[in-house]
Design a protein around this motif. Structure first.
Motif, mmCIF file in Angstrom:
data_model
loop_
_atom_site.group_PDB
_atom_site.id
_atom_site.type_symbol
_atom_site.label_atom_id
_atom_site.label_comp_id
_atom_site.label_asym_id
_atom_site.label_seq_id
_atom_site.Cartn_x
_atom_site.Cartn_y
_atom_site.Cartn_z
ATOM 1 N N GLY A 16 0.834 -1.195 0.000
ATOM 2 C CA GLY A 16 0.000 0.000 0.000
ATOM 3 C C GLY A 16 0.868 1.244 0.000
ATOM 4 N N ASN A 17 0.229 2.395 -0.132
ATOM 5 C CA ASN A 17 1.005 3.631 -0.113
ATOM 6 C C ASN A 17 0.360 4.646 0.815
ATOM 7 O OD1 ASN A 17 -1.141 4.208 -2.136
ATOM 8 N ND2 ASN A 17 -0.049 6.134 -2.332
ATOM 9 N N TRP A 18 1.190 5.565 1.252
ATOM 10 C CA TRP A 18 0.761 6.627 2.146
ATOM 11 C C TRP A 18 1.680 7.813 1.911
ATOM 12 C CZ3 TRP A 18 2.818 8.678 6.919
ATOM 13 C CH2 TRP A 18 1.892 9.413 7.655
ATOM 14 N N HIS A 19 1.142 8.878 1.361
ATOM 15 C CA HIS A 19 1.914 10.098 1.108
ATOM 16 C C HIS A 19 3.223 9.823 0.370
ATOM 17 C CE1 HIS A 19 -0.765 12.649 3.399
ATOM 18 N NE2 HIS A 19 -0.771 11.744 4.349
ATOM 19 N N TYR A 20 3.130 9.175 -0.760
ATOM 20 C CA TYR A 20 4.288 8.892 -1.612
ATOM 21 C C TYR A 20 5.342 8.002 -0.956
ATOM 22 C CZ TYR A 20 2.465 11.871 -5.226
ATOM 23 O OH TYR A 20 1.668 12.396 -6.206
ATOM 24 N N VAL A 21 4.889 7.139 -0.085
ATOM 25 C CA VAL A 21 5.738 6.085 0.467
ATOM 26 C C VAL A 21 5.007 4.774 0.220
ATOM 27 C CG1 VAL A 21 6.749 5.091 2.551
ATOM 28 C CG2 VAL A 21 6.715 7.575 2.244
ATOM 29 N N ILE A 22 5.691 3.829 -0.392
ATOM 30 C CA ILE A 22 5.092 2.516 -0.632
ATOM 31 C C ILE A 22 5.600 1.567 0.442
ATOM 32 C CG2 ILE A 22 4.928 0.547 -2.196
ATOM 33 C CD1 ILE A 22 5.093 2.467 -4.522
ATOM 34 N N ASP A 23 4.665 0.890 1.084
ATOM 35 C CA ASP A 23 4.983 -0.104 2.106
ATOM 36 C C ASP A 23 4.706 -1.493 1.556
ATOM 37 O OD1 ASP A 23 5.600 1.825 4.032
ATOM 38 O OD2 ASP A 23 3.527 1.930 4.740
ATOM 39 N N ALA A 24 5.586 -2.417 1.860
ATOM 40 C CA ALA A 24 5.402 -3.828 1.527
ATOM 41 C C ALA A 24 5.654 -4.616 2.809
ATOM 42 C CB ALA A 24 6.361 -4.253 0.425
ATOM 43 N N ILE A 25 4.703 -5.463 3.161
ATOM 44 C CA ILE A 25 4.766 -6.173 4.442
ATOM 45 C C ILE A 25 4.587 -7.666 4.207
ATOM 46 C CG2 ILE A 25 3.681 -6.439 6.710
ATOM 47 C CD1 ILE A 25 2.571 -3.558 6.299
ATOM 48 N N THR A 26 5.408 -8.440 4.879
ATOM 49 C CA THR A 26 5.222 -9.884 4.908
ATOM 50 C C THR A 26 5.615 -10.396 6.279
ATOM 51 O OG1 THR A 26 5.599 -11.977 3.746
ATOM 52 C CG2 THR A 26 7.516 -10.548 4.033
ATOM 53 N N ASP A 27 4.816 -11.267 6.816
ATOM 54 C CA ASP A 27 5.114 -11.918 8.093
ATOM 55 C C ASP A 27 5.565 -10.916 9.163
ATOM 56 O OD1 ASP A 27 5.204 -14.085 9.777
ATOM 57 O OD2 ASP A 27 7.195 -14.737 9.150
ATOM 58 N N GLY A 28 4.936 -9.753 9.176
ATOM 59 C CA GLY A 28 5.228 -8.750 10.192
ATOM 60 C C GLY A 28 6.430 -7.867 9.914
ATOM 61 N N ALA A 29 7.126 -8.103 8.804
ATOM 62 C CA ALA A 29 8.298 -7.294 8.451
ATOM 63 C C ALA A 29 7.882 -6.196 7.471
ATOM 64 C CB ALA A 29 9.378 -8.166 7.823
ATOM 65 N N LEU A 30 8.269 -4.966 7.775
ATOM 66 C CA LEU A 30 7.898 -3.808 6.960
ATOM 67 C C LEU A 30 9.080 -3.335 6.118
ATOM 68 C CD1 LEU A 30 6.035 -1.384 6.212
ATOM 69 C CD2 LEU A 30 6.934 -0.241 8.255
ATOM 70 N N PHE A 31 8.828 -3.216 4.822
ATOM 71 C CA PHE A 31 9.791 -2.656 3.879
ATOM 72 C C PHE A 31 9.140 -1.432 3.253
ATOM 73 C CE2 PHE A 31 10.705 -7.067 4.404
ATOM 74 C CZ PHE A 31 12.084 -7.169 4.361
ATOM 75 N N SER A 32 9.892 -0.356 3.103
ATOM 76 C CA SER A 32 9.326 0.885 2.562
ATOM 77 C C SER A 32 10.246 1.507 1.532
ATOM 78 C CB SER A 32 9.094 1.910 3.680
ATOM 79 O OG SER A 32 8.043 1.509 4.502
ATOM 80 N N LYS A 33 9.615 2.251 0.628
ATOM 81 C CA LYS A 33 10.353 3.025 -0.370
ATOM 82 C C LYS A 33 9.712 4.401 -0.443
ATOM 83 C CE LYS A 33 12.082 2.856 -5.116
ATOM 84 N NZ LYS A 33 12.117 2.067 -6.360
ATOM 85 N N ASP A 34 10.529 5.428 -0.296
ATOM 86 C CA ASP A 34 10.061 6.809 -0.250
ATOM 87 C C ASP A 34 10.183 7.452 -1.631
ATOM 88 O OD1 ASP A 34 9.550 9.482 0.247
ATOM 89 O OD2 ASP A 34 10.818 9.577 2.029
ATOM 90 N N TYR A 35 9.071 7.993 -2.113
ATOM 91 C CA TYR A 35 9.033 8.658 -3.417
ATOM 92 C C TYR A 35 8.812 10.160 -3.281
ATOM 93 C CZ TYR A 35 8.643 4.031 -5.497
ATOM 94 O OH TYR A 35 8.884 2.744 -5.891
ATOM 95 N N ASN A 36 8.938 10.710 -2.095
ATOM 96 C CA ASN A 36 8.671 12.133 -1.879
ATOM 97 C C ASN A 36 9.565 13.042 -2.708
ATOM 98 O OD1 ASN A 36 6.442 12.402 -0.016
ATOM 99 N ND2 ASN A 36 7.742 11.307 1.436
ATOM 100 N N ASP A 37 10.760 12.608 -3.035
ATOM 101 C CA ASP A 37 11.673 13.432 -3.828
ATOM 102 C C ASP A 37 11.513 13.213 -5.333
ATOM 103 O OD1 ASP A 37 12.723 14.542 -1.538
ATOM 104 O OD2 ASP A 37 14.307 13.041 -1.368
ATOM 105 N N SER A 38 10.612 12.323 -5.706
ATOM 106 C CA SER A 38 10.383 12.026 -7.126
ATOM 107 C C SER A 38 9.203 12.850 -7.624
ATOM 108 C CB SER A 38 10.094 10.538 -7.318
ATOM 109 O OG SER A 38 11.148 9.766 -6.817
ATOM 110 N N GLU A 39 9.508 13.976 -8.226
ATOM 111 C CA GLU A 39 8.460 14.905 -8.642
ATOM 112 C C GLU A 39 7.542 14.340 -9.723
ATOM 113 O OE1 GLU A 39 10.316 18.537 -9.774
ATOM 114 O OE2 GLU A 39 11.313 18.777 -7.843
ATOM 115 N N ASP A 40 8.079 13.541 -10.612
ATOM 116 C CA ASP A 40 7.280 13.050 -11.733
ATOM 117 C C ASP A 40 6.812 11.605 -11.543
ATOM 118 O OD1 ASP A 40 9.791 11.982 -11.909
ATOM 119 O OD2 ASP A 40 9.998 12.271 -14.065
#
Length: 105
Positions: free
Chosen positions: A48-72
């Motif tokens: 899922g995403n929240w304010h230009y951050v994509i979260d990926a979760i499996t078995d309670g582990a959270l991985f995130s990628k921040d897109y706030n600096d990606s204007e396009d």
């Protein structure tokens, strides 16, 4: 390489490595963070995403990628790409396991 949680199993580790190679980082246990409640299931993962951050979760582990600096960045297209990335990594893992089992006979 980011240290991954010790409880993750083979397929989850394989997908996590693909996500990390794509720019995700392991953040910790999902329960320690305020995670978007609108998550979609992709194989064994939730995404899922929240304010230009994509979260990926499996078995309670959270991985995130921040897109706030990606204007396009088209976040919807990026989520779709990440979903495909996860699905392919899981399929590759499953195919590799099945190939090994078939070679035993």
């Amino acid at each position: 390489m980011t240290d991954l949680p010790c409880w993750l199993k083979g397929k989850a580790i394989a997908v996590a490595k693909v996500l990390i190679a794509d720019g995700f980082c392991y953040c910790g246990e999902a329960e320690e963070f305020c995670v978007n409640q609108h998550l979609e299931s992709v194989g064994d993962w939730l995404i899922g995403n929240w304010h230009y951050v994509i979260d990926a979760i499996t078995d309670g582990a959270l991985f995130s990628k921040d897109y706030n600096d990606s204007e396009d960045c088209d976040i919807d297209k990026e989520i779709e790409r990440i979903q495909q990335l996860i699905a392919k990594a899981e399929l590759d893992w499953d195919s590799c396991i099945n190939e090994g089992q078939l070679s035993l006979f």
